[in-house]
Write a protein that holds these residues in place. Structure first.
Motif, PDB file in Angstrom:
ATOM      1  N   VAL A 195      -5.028   4.101  -4.539  1.00  0.00           N
ATOM      2  CA  VAL A 195      -4.214   2.936  -4.174  1.00  0.00           C
ATOM      3  C   VAL A 195      -5.093   1.693  -4.073  1.00  0.00           C
ATOM      4  CG1 VAL A 195      -2.739   1.923  -2.407  1.00  0.00           C
ATOM      5  CG2 VAL A 195      -2.493   4.347  -2.999  1.00  0.00           C
ATOM      6  N   ALA A 196      -6.268   1.826  -3.465  1.00  0.00           N
ATOM      7  CA  ALA A 196      -7.184   0.695  -3.326  1.00  0.00           C
ATOM      8  C   ALA A 196      -7.595   0.155  -4.688  1.00  0.00           C
ATOM      9  CB  ALA A 196      -8.416   1.122  -2.530  1.00  0.00           C
ATOM     10  N   LYS A 197      -7.800   1.043  -5.662  1.00  0.00           N
ATOM     11  CA  LYS A 197      -8.185   0.598  -7.008  1.00  0.00           C
ATOM     12  C   LYS A 197      -7.066  -0.191  -7.661  1.00  0.00           C
ATOM     13  CE  LYS A 197     -11.434   4.396  -7.818  1.00  0.00           C
ATOM     14  NZ  LYS A 197     -11.662   5.674  -8.548  1.00  0.00           N
ATOM     15  N   VAL A 198      -5.814   0.232  -7.465  1.00  0.00           N
ATOM     16  CA  VAL A 198      -4.684  -0.511  -8.016  1.00  0.00           C
ATOM     17  C   VAL A 198      -4.642  -1.917  -7.423  1.00  0.00           C
ATOM     18  CG1 VAL A 198      -2.162  -0.639  -8.145  1.00  0.00           C
ATOM     19  CG2 VAL A 198      -3.318   1.558  -8.484  1.00  0.00           C
ATOM     20  N   VAL A 252       0.840  -1.206   0.000  1.00  0.00           N
ATOM     21  CA  VAL A 252       0.000   0.000   0.000  1.00  0.00           C
ATOM     22  C   VAL A 252       0.873   1.253   0.000  1.00  0.00           C
ATOM     23  CG1 VAL A 252      -1.613   1.378   1.382  1.00  0.00           C
ATOM     24  CG2 VAL A 252      -1.998  -1.079   1.086  1.00  0.00           C
ATOM     25  N   PHE A 253       1.848   1.290   0.897  1.00  0.00           N
ATOM     26  CA  PHE A 253       2.709   2.478   0.980  1.00  0.00           C
ATOM     27  C   PHE A 253       3.575   2.615  -0.272  1.00  0.00           C
ATOM     28  CE2 PHE A 253       2.184   1.336   5.586  1.00  0.00           C
ATOM     29  CZ  PHE A 253       1.323   2.385   5.883  1.00  0.00           C
ATOM     30  N   SER A 254       4.027   1.498  -0.832  1.00  0.00           N
ATOM     31  CA  SER A 254       4.832   1.539  -2.044  1.00  0.00           C
ATOM     32  C   SER A 254       4.035   2.087  -3.221  1.00  0.00           C
ATOM     33  CB  SER A 254       5.349   0.138  -2.372  1.00  0.00           C
ATOM     34  OG  SER A 254       6.035   0.118  -3.601  1.00  0.00           O
ATOM     35  N   ILE A 255       2.796   1.637  -3.376  1.00  0.00           N
ATOM     36  CA  ILE A 255       1.959   2.133  -4.473  1.00  0.00           C
ATOM     37  C   ILE A 255       1.606   3.601  -4.254  1.00  0.00           C
ATOM     38  CG2 ILE A 255      -0.300   1.890  -5.581  1.00  0.00           C
ATOM     39  CD1 ILE A 255      -0.031  -1.150  -5.064  1.00  0.00           C
ATOM     40  N   ALA A 256       1.385   3.985  -3.009  1.00  0.00           N
ATOM     41  CA  ALA A 256       1.109   5.398  -2.716  1.00  0.00           C
ATOM     42  C   ALA A 256       2.256   6.278  -3.198  1.00  0.00           C
ATOM     43  CB  ALA A 256       0.882   5.588  -1.220  1.00  0.00           C
ATOM     44  N   ASN A 257       3.491   5.780  -3.095  1.00  0.00           N
ATOM     45  CA  ASN A 257       4.648   6.555  -3.538  1.00  0.00           C
ATOM     46  C   ASN A 257       4.597   6.887  -5.025  1.00  0.00           C
ATOM     47  OD1 ASN A 257       5.789   6.657  -0.999  1.00  0.00           O
ATOM     48  ND2 ASN A 257       7.225   4.973  -1.344  1.00  0.00           N
ATOM     49  N   ARG A 258       3.919   6.065  -5.826  1.00  0.00           N
ATOM     50  CA  ARG A 258       3.808   6.332  -7.262  1.00  0.00           C
ATOM     51  C   ARG A 258       3.046   7.638  -7.525  1.00  0.00           C
ATOM     52  NH1 ARG A 258       1.595   0.521  -9.562  1.00  0.00           N
ATOM     53  NH2 ARG A 258       3.011  -0.859  -8.370  1.00  0.00           N
ATOM     54  N   TYR A 259       2.157   7.984  -6.608  1.00  0.00           N
ATOM     55  CA  TYR A 259       1.313   9.169  -6.776  1.00  0.00           C
ATOM     56  C   TYR A 259       1.873  10.401  -6.061  1.00  0.00           C
ATOM     57  CZ  TYR A 259      -2.241   5.817  -8.331  1.00  0.00           C
ATOM     58  OH  TYR A 259      -2.927   4.829  -9.012  1.00  0.00           O
ATOM     59  N   ASP A 292       7.397  13.622  -0.402  1.00  0.00           N
ATOM     60  CA  ASP A 292       6.303  13.087   0.421  1.00  0.00           C
ATOM     61  C   ASP A 292       6.281  11.567   0.477  1.00  0.00           C
ATOM     62  OD1 ASP A 292       5.251  15.643   1.006  1.00  0.00           O
ATOM     63  OD2 ASP A 292       4.220  15.709  -0.928  1.00  0.00           O
ATOM     64  N   HIS A 293       7.272  10.937  -0.153  1.00  0.00           N
ATOM     65  CA  HIS A 293       7.287   9.469  -0.193  1.00  0.00           C
ATOM     66  C   HIS A 293       7.356   8.862   1.203  1.00  0.00           C
ATOM     67  CE1 HIS A 293       8.709   8.568  -4.576  1.00  0.00           C
ATOM     68  NE2 HIS A 293       7.559   9.219  -4.525  1.00  0.00           N
ATOM     69  N   TYR A 294       6.858   7.630   1.282  1.00  0.00           N
ATOM     70  CA  TYR A 294       7.077   6.801   2.467  1.00  0.00           C
ATOM     71  C   TYR A 294       8.411   6.079   2.284  1.00  0.00           C
ATOM     72  CZ  TYR A 294       2.129   7.393   3.683  1.00  0.00           C
ATOM     73  OH  TYR A 294       0.905   7.915   4.021  1.00  0.00           O
ATOM     74  N   ARG A 295       9.247   6.145   3.288  1.00  0.00           N
ATOM     75  CA  ARG A 295      10.486   5.364   3.281  1.00  0.00           C
ATOM     76  C   ARG A 295      10.217   4.087   4.063  1.00  0.00           C
ATOM     77  NH1 ARG A 295      15.490   4.897   6.277  1.00  0.00           N
ATOM     78  NH2 ARG A 295      14.660   6.243   7.918  1.00  0.00           N
ATOM     79  N   LEU A 296      10.426   2.945   3.426  1.00  0.00           N
ATOM     80  CA  LEU A 296      10.066   1.658   4.016  1.00  0.00           C
ATOM     81  C   LEU A 296      11.314   0.962   4.531  1.00  0.00           C
ATOM     82  CD1 LEU A 296       7.537   0.447   1.290  1.00  0.00           C
ATOM     83  CD2 LEU A 296       7.128   1.905   3.279  1.00  0.00           C
ATOM     84  N   VAL A 297      11.274   0.550   5.787  1.00  0.00           N
ATOM     85  CA  VAL A 297      12.426  -0.054   6.442  1.00  0.00           C
ATOM     86  C   VAL A 297      12.016  -1.385   7.074  1.00  0.00           C
ATOM     87  CG1 VAL A 297      14.177   0.204   8.235  1.00  0.00           C
ATOM     88  CG2 VAL A 297      13.433   2.199   6.938  1.00  0.00           C
TER      89      VAL A 297
END
Length: 316
Positions: free
Chosen positions: A184-187, A23-30, A35-40
């Protein structure tokens, strides 16, 4: 940029981790890069950690290296969350959570937070199959059994497995607005808000205890004759008890009143018929003892948050 840290341990459930992180990765596309989420990925052991399905995941940091103040700190569930004690992780969480903007769990990850003392005083949820166990283990938390996900101040917890996606979508909506979360939910081909709660997935009545007692005899008789009319007086008569004494003994043994048991058993019977047959709703209502489709529809809405028709469309 916000940082989302997911803490992994041996035997974690892969989808508990992958769903929210996707979810957070796809949100980064937009989102704009700033404003990206950094995922650790933080691991209880260095390097690769094996999930409960056998897939191994490479972590970014060991607990000893993870000293940042994370915006969101999440713990997945899995057999390793409730079958094994993880004292090092509990100590790390007690130190990391006060520095985090928000923390939470997916599915049975709530047990790890609980053992770290991080559920006390909060309203929480977990997978429907484990709610009673969570209630017994952590009496200082308020466990809500029918929530897909639940936010209480800086703690966010979710029900089982795919509910982690719902949790992450709620975080994205809070951070960046409902429109982005909907995109994101639609993707992901999921809905932003599910109809009903976890009750639609779980049986409302537990299995009847195998030992023969007056109460279990009544339970089995009721289950075999659900299309008949029952009152508490009739059930007490079947047990050869006074009404008051029967009600007291039944509630003690079954953890619900006789009429609650009857109502839940009828809903479960109707659910089974809706899932496995094409019978008209009127026939389903009759075979389940509701008397009318209207009464069945009312109780489905009250207990499951769905109409019988919606339930059939969703599960058959």
């Amino acid at each position: 940029m916000k940082t989302v840290a997911m803490v992994l341990f041996p035997d974690f459930l892969l989808l508990d981790m992958a769903g929210p992180m996707e979810v957070f990765s796809i949100a980064n596309r937009y989102l704009e890069p700033k404003d990206h989420y950094r995922l650790v990925m933080v691991g209880t052991e260095p390097g690769m950690l094996r999930a409960s399905n056998g897939v191994s995941v490479q972590t970014d940091l060991h607990l000893d290296q993870a000293r940042d103040a994370y915006d969101l700190l999440l713990v997945p569930g899995g057999p390793g969350a409730y079958d094994v004690k993880l004292p090092a992780l509990q100590r790390w969480l007690r130190d990391a959570v006060p520095r985090a903007g928000c923390y939470g769990s997916i599915c049975t990850g709530a047990f790890i937070l609980g053992h770290a003392g991080l559920l006390d005083g909060y309203r929480v949820t977990t997978h429907w199959h484990y709610t009673e166990r969570l209630i017994r283990a952590f009496p200082n938390a308020t466990v809500e059994t029918d929530r897909i996900y639940l936010e209480d101040r800086n703690l966010i917890t979710s029900g089982g497995i795919t509910a982690g996606i719902d949790l992450a979508l709620a975080v994205v909506a809070r951070d960046h607005g409902k429109k982005l979360a909907q995109d994101v939910a639609k993707v992901l081909l999921v809905v932003m808000k599910r109809q009903g709660g976890q009750a639609q997935f779980s049986p409302l009545t537990a299995a009847v205890a195998p030992q023969e007692t007056p109460v279990t005899r009544v339970q089995n008789h009721v289950l075999e004759h659900l299309d008949e009319a029952f009152s508490i007086e009739r059930m007490a008569g079947l047990a050869n008890m006074s009404t008051r004494h029967f009600a007291r003994v039944f509630a003690r043994e079954v953890k619900m009143t006789p009429m609650e048991f009857l109502q839940s058993a009828r809903i479960d019977r109707a659910r089974n018929l809706l899932e496995t047959s094409d019978l008209p709703l009127k026939t389903v209502a009759y075979k389940s003892g509701f008397g009318s489709v209207r009464h069945m529809r009312f109780l489905f809405g009250e207990k499951l948050g769905l109409t019988p028709t919606q339930y059939r469309e969703q599960f058959s």
